[in-house]
Design a protein around this motif. Structure first.
Motif, PDB file in Angstrom:
ATOM      1  N   CYS A 288       0.832  -1.211   0.000  1.00  0.00           N
ATOM      2  CA  CYS A 288       0.000   0.000   0.000  1.00  0.00           C
ATOM      3  C   CYS A 288       0.861   1.252   0.000  1.00  0.00           C
ATOM      4  N   ILE A 289       1.962   1.226   0.752  1.00  0.00           N
ATOM      5  CA  ILE A 289       2.872   2.368   0.761  1.00  0.00           C
ATOM      6  C   ILE A 289       3.438   2.599  -0.631  1.00  0.00           C
ATOM      7  N   ARG A 290       3.842   1.524  -1.287  1.00  0.00           N
ATOM      8  CA  ARG A 290       4.377   1.630  -2.650  1.00  0.00           C
ATOM      9  C   ARG A 290       3.351   2.252  -3.589  1.00  0.00           C
ATOM     10  N   GLU A 291       2.107   1.758  -3.519  1.00  0.00           N
ATOM     11  CA  GLU A 291       1.074   2.273  -4.398  1.00  0.00           C
ATOM     12  C   GLU A 291       0.767   3.732  -4.104  1.00  0.00           C
ATOM     13  N   PHE A 292       0.712   4.093  -2.829  1.00  0.00           N
ATOM     14  CA  PHE A 292       0.451   5.484  -2.449  1.00  0.00           C
ATOM     15  C   PHE A 292       1.528   6.401  -3.015  1.00  0.00           C
ATOM     16  N   GLN A 293       2.763   5.998  -2.856  1.00  0.00           N
ATOM     17  CA  GLN A 293       3.861   6.858  -3.287  1.00  0.00           C
ATOM     18  C   GLN A 293       3.875   7.048  -4.796  1.00  0.00           C
ATOM     19  N   LYS A 294       3.639   5.986  -5.540  1.00  0.00           N
ATOM     20  CA  LYS A 294       3.738   6.123  -6.996  1.00  0.00           C
ATOM     21  C   LYS A 294       2.524   6.814  -7.599  1.00  0.00           C
ATOM     22  N   ARG A 295       1.391   6.868  -6.862  1.00  0.00           N
ATOM     23  CA  ARG A 295       0.194   7.525  -7.384  1.00  0.00           C
ATOM     24  C   ARG A 295      -0.002   8.941  -6.826  1.00  0.00           C
ATOM     25  N   THR A 296       0.931   9.432  -6.021  1.00  0.00           N
ATOM     26  CA  THR A 296       0.818  10.760  -5.424  1.00  0.00           C
ATOM     27  C   THR A 296       1.764  11.731  -6.120  1.00  0.00           C
ATOM     28  N   LEU A 297       1.256  12.897  -6.482  1.00  0.00           N
ATOM     29  CA  LEU A 297       2.098  13.894  -7.140  1.00  0.00           C
ATOM     30  C   LEU A 297       3.120  14.458  -6.153  1.00  0.00           C
ATOM     31  N   PRO A 298       4.391  14.494  -6.508  1.00  0.00           N
ATOM     32  CA  PRO A 298       5.370  15.195  -5.666  1.00  0.00           C
ATOM     33  C   PRO A 298       4.972  16.660  -5.533  1.00  0.00           C
ATOM     34  N   ILE A 299       5.354  17.272  -4.431  1.00  0.00           N
ATOM     35  CA  ILE A 299       4.885  18.628  -4.142  1.00  0.00           C
ATOM     36  C   ILE A 299       5.315  19.622  -5.218  1.00  0.00           C
ATOM     37  N   GLY A 300       6.509  19.451  -5.792  1.00  0.00           N
ATOM     38  CA  GLY A 300       6.953  20.356  -6.847  1.00  0.00           C
ATOM     39  C   GLY A 300       6.095  20.247  -8.096  1.00  0.00           C
ATOM     40  N   ILE A 301       5.726  19.036  -8.461  1.00  0.00           N
ATOM     41  CA  ILE A 301       4.850  18.817  -9.613  1.00  0.00           C
ATOM     42  C   ILE A 301       3.465  19.383  -9.321  1.00  0.00           C
ATOM     43  N   LEU A 302       2.993  19.175  -8.091  1.00  0.00           N
ATOM     44  CA  LEU A 302       1.684  19.698  -7.700  1.00  0.00           C
ATOM     45  C   LEU A 302       1.646  21.215  -7.856  1.00  0.00           C
ATOM     46  N   TRP A 303       2.666  21.899  -7.367  1.00  0.00           N
ATOM     47  CA  TRP A 303       2.689  23.349  -7.489  1.00  0.00           C
ATOM     48  C   TRP A 303       2.714  23.779  -8.954  1.00  0.00           C
ATOM     49  N   ARG A 304       3.508  23.100  -9.765  1.00  0.00           N
ATOM     50  CA  ARG A 304       3.571  23.441 -11.185  1.00  0.00           C
ATOM     51  C   ARG A 304       2.189  23.322 -11.822  1.00  0.00           C
ATOM     52  N   LEU A 305       1.448  22.253 -11.499  1.00  0.00           N
ATOM     53  CA  LEU A 305       0.118  22.046 -12.052  1.00  0.00           C
ATOM     54  C   LEU A 305      -0.833  23.149 -11.592  1.00  0.00           C
ATOM     55  N   VAL A 306      -0.847  23.419 -10.298  1.00  0.00           N
ATOM     56  CA  VAL A 306      -1.751  24.441  -9.752  1.00  0.00           C
ATOM     57  C   VAL A 306      -1.457  25.801 -10.369  1.00  0.00           C
ATOM     58  N   ASP A 307      -0.180  26.171 -10.423  1.00  0.00           N
ATOM     59  CA  ASP A 307       0.211  27.474 -10.951  1.00  0.00           C
ATOM     60  C   ASP A 307      -0.184  27.618 -12.420  1.00  0.00           C
ATOM     61  N   ALA A 308       0.034  26.567 -13.213  1.00  0.00           N
ATOM     62  CA  ALA A 308      -0.300  26.637 -14.637  1.00  0.00           C
ATOM     63  C   ALA A 308      -1.811  26.721 -14.849  1.00  0.00           C
ATOM     64  N   LEU A 309      -2.600  26.001 -14.055  1.00  0.00           N
ATOM     65  CA  LEU A 309      -4.055  26.082 -14.171  1.00  0.00           C
ATOM     66  C   LEU A 309      -4.547  27.489 -13.840  1.00  0.00           C
ATOM     67  N   ARG A 310      -3.980  28.059 -12.790  1.00  0.00           N
ATOM     68  CA  ARG A 310      -4.372  29.423 -12.421  1.00  0.00           C
ATOM     69  C   ARG A 310      -4.008  30.417 -13.517  1.00  0.00           C
ATOM     70  N   GLN A 311      -2.807  30.265 -14.065  1.00  0.00           N
ATOM     71  CA  GLN A 311      -2.381  31.192 -15.115  1.00  0.00           C
ATOM     72  C   GLN A 311      -3.240  31.051 -16.370  1.00  0.00           C
ATOM     73  N   SER A 312      -3.863  29.889 -16.543  1.00  0.00           N
ATOM     74  CA  SER A 312      -4.759  29.681 -17.681  1.00  0.00           C
ATOM     75  C   SER A 312      -6.166  30.178 -17.397  1.00  0.00           C
ATOM     76  N   GLY A 313      -6.381  30.740 -16.217  1.00  0.00           N
ATOM     77  CA  GLY A 313      -7.668  31.354 -15.903  1.00  0.00           C
ATOM     78  C   GLY A 313      -8.592  30.528 -15.050  1.00  0.00           C
ATOM     79  N   ALA A 314      -8.149  29.375 -14.546  1.00  0.00           N
ATOM     80  CA  ALA A 314      -9.017  28.517 -13.739  1.00  0.00           C
ATOM     81  C   ALA A 314      -8.930  28.891 -12.264  1.00  0.00           C
ATOM     82  N   GLN A 315     -10.008  28.669 -11.558  1.00  0.00           N
ATOM     83  CA  GLN A 315      -9.997  28.723 -10.096  1.00  0.00           C
ATOM     84  C   GLN A 315      -9.907  27.281  -9.598  1.00  0.00           C
ATOM     85  N   VAL A 316      -8.861  26.979  -8.844  1.00  0.00           N
ATOM     86  CA  VAL A 316      -8.573  25.599  -8.453  1.00  0.00           C
ATOM     87  C   VAL A 316      -9.051  25.365  -7.028  1.00  0.00           C
TER      88      VAL A 316
END
Length: 434
Positions: A288-316
């Protein structure tokens, strides 16, 4: 391994490896097993242990090599053969994994933990190959074989039927669709009552509301953790018990959970997007730990996704549940629309009905969105669960879900690039390929 006949240095090394395993340090354990295998080149068990550790470190290609070397020494070793099958599945080589599971099925005792694990893995690879009849038949045998019984014919027309959930929330949300062919069969025979579904408390209101549209009344009750369920049929066993050979027909949008209580929202400006970035708390089980880790976005990737969505005009909006909710709060994601919350799956259904799109990693949220027929985009690791198949942007289970896969193992940047390119293009229809 039995340490009675080991010299002290070897025994001490094995003890150290076990300590690393207990701490979840699988690479250090693998390093010790590799050193011991070099010193004792005829012992296939050391290579099998190395393969196990590498696989739990989510390095299936490296584990594949260790298991292959172990099998060169002992071609019949069931541990290495089952481990190799797991690696092949993670490398999206489903046909080769299937061959190994077939070889192991008559060899491993059906009631043993190894036999049960192989049976489950075998059924899931078959689902990944869309060979549903064979998959469902194996899933229908599991609990009977575990109890040492021969599976007996199941009467879908019995006066009273009790069904129970097992595994996780996602499995329950995915397999509750098979109530529809059961109830249709009973309606054709003039039976309009008598089916009881016992589910996890968090799902009770969701299923009561989302299945209230059915013409045949369905009793939905919470299941207690210690409730006896050996005489009930599991939802995961239901398609096999019904003799189904394919997925049942659902509405065009794929919805089988829907309610007038789950309406509103969507179409607002700016675009309203909900986000789930972590797969839930893994507990102590290494798999379960293995599955959790591989299916969870690293925090740096998460921030990149959130920032890009916001810059595209979305409210996240923050849809994250459990212990990882602090990550979204730390990044300043918007709270849910007024009056909604995530205290249970029914509340979650009301919340997502206010949004235009949900983006989620592979977790129960993806299955809820699919079951509701809502638009959602799912971020998948390279070695995704077989239910998502081995390739492609669409799911046969959920026509309004769109899949964005890592283009190579560990490459979340590549998966997020695909998602953002599609988002910026304005293609929000999840059921259509880019």
């Amino acid at each position: 391994m039995d340490g009675a006949d080991l010299n002290p240095s070897r025994y001490e090394a094995l003890q150290q490896a076990q300590q690393h395993q207990a701490a979840g340090d699988w690479l250090s354990a693998a390093a010790i097993y590799a050193e011991l295998a070099w010193r004792h080149p005829g012992d296939h068990r050391l290579l099998a242990n190395q393969g196990n550790a590498l696989w739990l470190a989510d390095l299936p290609a490296a584990a594949h090599l260790a298991y292959s070397r172990a099998l060169a020494l002992d071609p019949q070793c069931p541990v290495s053969r089952r481990g190799l099958a797991s690696c092949l599945r993670d490398l999206n080589r489903f046909d080769e994994a299937l061959d190994l599971h077939r070889q192991l099925e008559p060899i491993l005792p059906r009631r043993s933990a190894e036999g049960q694990a192989n049976l489950w893995a075998h059924s899931q690879v078959l689902i990944g190959l869309e060979r549903y009849r064979e998959a469902f038949a194996r899933m229908a045998c599991r609990r009977a074989w575990a109890a040492g019984r021969t599976p007996s014919p199941w009467n879908a027309l019995a006066a009273q039927i009790t069904l129970v959930t097992e595994q996780g929330f996602g499995d329950s949300l995915q397999f509750v669709r098979f109530l529809l062919p059961l109830l249709r069969r009973r309606e054709s025979a003039g039976l309009r009552n008598g089916v009881r579904l016992m589910v996890e408390p968090a799902l009770v209101d969701c299923f009561r509301e989302g299945l209230a549209w059915l013409e045949t009344p369905l009793q939905v009750d919470p299941i207690a953790p210690d409730a006896p369920t050996q005489d009930a049929l599991s939802l995961l066993e239901l398609p096999g018990a019904l003799g189904l050979q394919q997925l049942p027909e659902i509405r065009a949008d794929g919805a089988y959970l829907y309610s007038p209580l789950w309406v509103g929202g969507g179409g607002g400006r700016p675009l309203q997007v909900g986000l789930v970035s972590a797969a839930g708390h893994p507990g102590a089980d290494p798999f379960c730990i293995r599955e959790f880790q591989k299916r969870t976005l690293p925090i740096g990737i998460l921030w990149r996704l959130v920032d890009a969505l916001r810059q595209s005009g979305a409210q996240v909006h923050d849809l994250q549940f459990g212990a990882d909710a602090f990550r979204h709060r730390a990044l300043g994601l918007s709270p849910l629309p007024s009056g909604t919350g995530l205290t249970g799956f029914a509340d979650t259904a009301r919340a997502v009905a206010q949004l235009d799109l949900v983006i989620s990693v592979d977790t129960a949220m993806a299955h809820l969105m699919g079951a509701m027929g809502r638009f959602a985009w799912v971020l998948l690791p390279w070695s995704a669960d077989p239910r998502w198949l081995s390739a492609g942007a669409l799911s046969p289970w959920y026509p309004r879900l769109r899949l964005f896969r890592q283009p190579r193992p560990g490459d979340w940047h590549g998966a997020v690039d695909q998602l953002l390119d599609t988002f910026k293009s304005g293609h929000f229809a999840a059921g259509k390929a880019p």
